[in-house]
Design a protein around this motif. Structure first.
Motif, PDB file in Angstrom:
ATOM      1  N   ASP A 214       0.658  -1.186   0.335  1.00  0.00           N
ATOM      2  CA  ASP A 214       0.088  -0.164   0.279  1.00  0.00           C
ATOM      3  C   ASP A 214       0.836   1.476  -0.165  1.00  0.00           C
ATOM      4  O   ASP A 214       0.575   2.593  -0.893  1.00  0.00           O
ATOM      5  CB  ASP A 214      -0.980   0.061   1.198  1.00  0.00           C
ATOM      6  CG  ASP A 214      -2.427  -0.817   0.720  1.00  0.00           C
ATOM      7  OD1 ASP A 214      -2.070  -1.585   0.414  1.00  0.00           O
ATOM      8  OD2 ASP A 214      -3.273  -1.166   1.930  1.00  0.00           O
ATOM      9  N   LEU A 215       2.235   0.791   0.961  1.00  0.00           N
ATOM     10  CA  LEU A 215       2.887   1.979   0.737  1.00  0.00           C
ATOM     11  C   LEU A 215       3.598   2.254  -1.047  1.00  0.00           C
ATOM     12  O   LEU A 215       3.433   3.670  -1.197  1.00  0.00           O
ATOM     13  CB  LEU A 215       4.583   1.982   2.100  1.00  0.00           C
ATOM     14  CG  LEU A 215       5.557   3.003   2.380  1.00  0.00           C
ATOM     15  CD1 LEU A 215       4.597   3.023   4.000  1.00  0.00           C
ATOM     16  CD2 LEU A 215       6.322   2.816   2.307  1.00  0.00           C
ATOM     17  N   LEU A 216       3.618   1.401  -1.339  1.00  0.00           N
ATOM     18  CA  LEU A 216       3.832   1.833  -2.567  1.00  0.00           C
ATOM     19  C   LEU A 216       3.718   2.287  -3.857  1.00  0.00           C
ATOM     20  O   LEU A 216       3.667   3.171  -4.349  1.00  0.00           O
ATOM     21  CB  LEU A 216       5.245   0.622  -3.373  1.00  0.00           C
ATOM     22  CG  LEU A 216       6.618   0.394  -2.524  1.00  0.00           C
ATOM     23  CD1 LEU A 216       6.687  -0.954  -2.779  1.00  0.00           C
ATOM     24  CD2 LEU A 216       7.550   1.007  -3.087  1.00  0.00           C
ATOM     25  N   GLN A 217       2.258   1.304  -3.724  1.00  0.00           N
ATOM     26  CA  GLN A 217       1.309   1.849  -4.128  1.00  0.00           C
ATOM     27  C   GLN A 217       0.010   3.939  -3.802  1.00  0.00           C
ATOM     28  O   GLN A 217       0.591   4.130  -5.455  1.00  0.00           O
ATOM     29  CB  GLN A 217      -0.107   0.798  -3.799  1.00  0.00           C
ATOM     30  CG  GLN A 217      -0.942   1.711  -5.302  1.00  0.00           C
ATOM     31  CD  GLN A 217      -1.502   0.514  -4.969  1.00  0.00           C
ATOM     32  OE1 GLN A 217      -2.172  -0.263  -4.522  1.00  0.00           O
ATOM     33  NE2 GLN A 217      -2.089  -0.645  -6.943  1.00  0.00           N
ATOM     34  N   GLU A 218       1.107   4.032  -3.237  1.00  0.00           N
ATOM     35  CA  GLU A 218       0.237   5.131  -2.634  1.00  0.00           C
ATOM     36  C   GLU A 218       1.414   6.343  -3.446  1.00  0.00           C
ATOM     37  O   GLU A 218       0.529   7.745  -4.188  1.00  0.00           O
ATOM     38  CB  GLU A 218       0.154   5.730  -1.464  1.00  0.00           C
ATOM     39  CG  GLU A 218      -0.702   6.737  -1.231  1.00  0.00           C
ATOM     40  CD  GLU A 218      -0.579   7.113   0.553  1.00  0.00           C
ATOM     41  OE1 GLU A 218      -0.615   7.994   0.986  1.00  0.00           O
ATOM     42  OE2 GLU A 218       0.397   5.914   1.554  1.00  0.00           O
ATOM     43  N   LYS A 219       2.947   6.095  -3.643  1.00  0.00           N
ATOM     44  CA  LYS A 219       3.380   7.463  -3.718  1.00  0.00           C
ATOM     45  C   LYS A 219       4.632   7.090  -5.012  1.00  0.00           C
ATOM     46  O   LYS A 219       4.868   7.871  -5.541  1.00  0.00           O
ATOM     47  CB  LYS A 219       4.242   7.639  -2.840  1.00  0.00           C
ATOM     48  CG  LYS A 219       3.757   8.279  -1.362  1.00  0.00           C
ATOM     49  CD  LYS A 219       3.649   9.551  -2.048  1.00  0.00           C
ATOM     50  CE  LYS A 219       2.220   9.741  -0.298  1.00  0.00           C
ATOM     51  NZ  LYS A 219       2.026  11.912  -0.286  1.00  0.00           N
ATOM     52  N   GLN A 220       4.858   5.835  -5.275  1.00  0.00           N
ATOM     53  CA  GLN A 220       5.798   5.032  -5.852  1.00  0.00           C
ATOM     54  C   GLN A 220       5.571   3.890  -6.839  1.00  0.00           C
ATOM     55  O   GLN A 220       5.783   2.681  -6.873  1.00  0.00           O
ATOM     56  CB  GLN A 220       6.659   4.435  -5.532  1.00  0.00           C
ATOM     57  CG  GLN A 220       8.194   4.727  -6.237  1.00  0.00           C
ATOM     58  CD  GLN A 220       9.323   4.441  -4.717  1.00  0.00           C
ATOM     59  OE1 GLN A 220       9.758   5.672  -3.921  1.00  0.00           O
ATOM     60  NE2 GLN A 220      10.543   3.426  -4.498  1.00  0.00           N
ATOM     61  N   PRO A 221       5.449   5.069  -8.216  1.00  0.00           N
ATOM     62  CA  PRO A 221       5.035   4.675  -9.556  1.00  0.00           C
ATOM     63  C   PRO A 221       5.581   2.473  -9.746  1.00  0.00           C
ATOM     64  O   PRO A 221       5.132   2.041  -9.880  1.00  0.00           O
ATOM     65  CB  PRO A 221       4.629   5.280 -10.663  1.00  0.00           C
ATOM     66  CG  PRO A 221       4.924   6.589  -9.936  1.00  0.00           C
ATOM     67  CD  PRO A 221       5.442   6.507  -8.624  1.00  0.00           C
ATOM     68  N   SER A 222       6.620   2.550  -9.481  1.00  0.00           N
ATOM     69  CA  SER A 222       7.554   1.211  -9.957  1.00  0.00           C
ATOM     70  C   SER A 222       7.581   0.377  -9.067  1.00  0.00           C
ATOM     71  O   SER A 222       7.853  -0.742  -9.712  1.00  0.00           O
ATOM     72  CB  SER A 222       9.585   2.382  -9.909  1.00  0.00           C
ATOM     73  OG  SER A 222       9.379   1.985  -8.241  1.00  0.00           O
ATOM     74  N   MET A 223       6.404   0.939  -7.278  1.00  0.00           N
ATOM     75  CA  MET A 223       6.092  -0.425  -6.539  1.00  0.00           C
ATOM     76  C   MET A 223       7.266  -1.057  -6.551  1.00  0.00           C
ATOM     77  O   MET A 223       6.712  -2.443  -6.342  1.00  0.00           O
ATOM     78  CB  MET A 223       5.109  -1.088  -7.936  1.00  0.00           C
ATOM     79  CG  MET A 223       3.640  -0.621  -7.996  1.00  0.00           C
ATOM     80  SD  MET A 223       2.398  -0.344  -6.566  1.00  0.00           S
ATOM     81  CE  MET A 223       2.230  -1.415  -5.874  1.00  0.00           C
ATOM     82  N   ASN A 224       8.537   0.276  -6.621  1.00  0.00           N
ATOM     83  CA  ASN A 224      10.067  -1.680  -6.063  1.00  0.00           C
ATOM     84  C   ASN A 224      10.558  -0.246  -4.985  1.00  0.00           C
ATOM     85  O   ASN A 224      10.480   1.345  -5.255  1.00  0.00           O
ATOM     86  CB  ASN A 224      10.484  -0.904  -7.059  1.00  0.00           C
ATOM     87  CG  ASN A 224      10.577  -3.015  -8.421  1.00  0.00           C
ATOM     88  OD1 ASN A 224      10.127  -3.711  -7.075  1.00  0.00           O
ATOM     89  ND2 ASN A 224      10.207  -2.999  -9.342  1.00  0.00           N
ATOM     90  N   PHE A 225      11.221  -0.229  -3.801  1.00  0.00           N
ATOM     91  CA  PHE A 225      11.842   0.390  -3.300  1.00  0.00           C
ATOM     92  C   PHE A 225      13.148   0.713  -4.099  1.00  0.00           C
ATOM     93  O   PHE A 225      13.647   0.104  -4.520  1.00  0.00           O
ATOM     94  CB  PHE A 225      12.259  -0.514  -1.978  1.00  0.00           C
ATOM     95  CG  PHE A 225      11.344  -0.597  -1.053  1.00  0.00           C
ATOM     96  CD1 PHE A 225      10.792   0.369  -0.155  1.00  0.00           C
ATOM     97  CD2 PHE A 225      10.307  -2.005  -0.954  1.00  0.00           C
ATOM     98  CE1 PHE A 225       9.548   0.323   0.682  1.00  0.00           C
ATOM     99  CE2 PHE A 225       9.383  -1.798  -0.348  1.00  0.00           C
ATOM    100  CZ  PHE A 225       8.906  -0.724   0.991  1.00  0.00           C
ATOM    101  N   VAL A 226      13.752   1.899  -4.084  1.00  0.00           N
ATOM    102  CA  VAL A 226      14.743   2.153  -4.454  1.00  0.00           C
ATOM    103  C   VAL A 226      16.322   1.475  -3.098  1.00  0.00           C
ATOM    104  O   VAL A 226      15.677   1.510  -2.067  1.00  0.00           O
ATOM    105  CB  VAL A 226      15.046   4.026  -4.205  1.00  0.00           C
ATOM    106  CG1 VAL A 226      16.513   4.003  -4.345  1.00  0.00           C
ATOM    107  CG2 VAL A 226      13.755   4.685  -4.720  1.00  0.00           C
TER     108      VAL A 226
END
Ligand code: NAD
Length: 260
Positions: A214-226
């Motif tokens: 959910d955290l990734l979906q909300e902000k980070q379009p790549s759906m992957n952590f840096v």
């Protein structure tokens, strides 16, 4: 590539700072680690890093929210190594709360750590960089240095501030072979973010993996952590000769976060 250069990475006992420090150690720089943990707690990190470099690795247990302690650390480091050639301002913490109930002591801490400490390290490091005619300053800002999120008043203010500070320092050093840039990461899976995932899971009554999704979906379009090591590679690039004309920039590594 960085043999005989001295790099100070604030907040380098964990996460992104630790990965950056390791990146420079592998390149044989002298590395000054910093954090608030005792020397006993960081002995393993110190040993591991010392084995990777022909340079020196030292640890400064210094609260970066204290201008006096920062001044002493900078003076002693410059006395010991002759200069701090590469300065990575990385230490920060997070606190999540609506603005009207934001604890004043958390506001003060985040502003001191995330913004004022960079002002203090920079003002103490610059004379030795100028003397050598070379320097690199990299401020680890955040996507929150460019855009906001609700409930992060202090963090967003500090990170926007550090992007502004970056531009001023870049202008003041533009002709001196010194560059100053900000890196703006998106979500990186470090203890700072793990705490937010745990809080989200508890609040929403969902699993940790669901909260992470959910955290990734909300902000980070790549759906992957840096990855911390990718940020380290970016930092090494900005510290090299090929980046001599990059200054005053706030560069993202955020899986598309601020493009939205
Ligand atoms: P982390 O929690 O893993 O590490 C924080 C480091 O700061 C530790 O070494 C800790 O000892 C040190 N520290 C904490 N308080 C300190 C103090 N008072 N004085 C000195 N050192 C102190 O955090 P991280 O995720 O690696 O974050 C590093 C930087 O990257 C921060 O500036 C953070 O805002 C930024 N950032 C992180 C993310 C992310 O998703 N993790 C995203 C964007 C930006």
């Amino acid at each position: 590539m960085f043999r005989n250069k001295t790099v100070l990475v604030t907040g380098s006992t964990s996460g992104i700072g630790r990965a950056i420090a390791e990146g420079f150690a592998v390149q044989n720089a002298n590395v000054i680690l910093n954090g608030i943990e005792s020397i006993e707690e960081v002995n393993t990190i110190l040993d591991e890093m010392s084995r990777k470099t022909s340079g020196e690795v030292v640890y400064e247990c210094v609260n970066m929210a204290s201008p006096d302690a920062v001044e002493l650390m900078m003076k002693q480091s410059i006395e010991r190594f002759g200069s701090v050639d590469i300065l990575i301002n990385n230490a920060c913490v997070q606190h999540v709360s609506p603005v009207e109930s934001f604890p004043v002591e958390k506001w003060d801490l985040i502003l001191s750590l995330g913004l004022s400490s960079a002002f203090h390290t920079i003002r103490h490091a610059l004379p030795s960089m100028r003397q050598k005619g070379w320097g690199r300053i990299i401020n680890i800002a955040s996507a929150h240095g460019l855009v906001a999120s609700a409930q992060k008043a202090a963090y967003v203010a500090a990170k926007h501030g550090v992007v502004g500070l970056t531009k001023v320092v870049a202008l003041e050093t533009a002709t001196e072979n010194i560059t100053c840039n900000a890196i703006c990461p998106g979500w990186v899976l470090t203890p700072l973010v793990q705490k937010q995932i745990e809080a989200k899971a508890e609040k929403m009554g969902v699993s940790l993996s669901q909260a992470q999704h959910d955290l990734l979906q909300e902000k980070q379009p790549s759906m992957n952590f840096v990855k911390p090591e990718d940020l380290a590679a970016f930092t090494l690039f900005l510290s090299g000769d090929a980046a001599s004309q990059i200054t005053g920039s706030a560069m993202t590594m955020d899986g598309g976060w601020v493009s939205q």
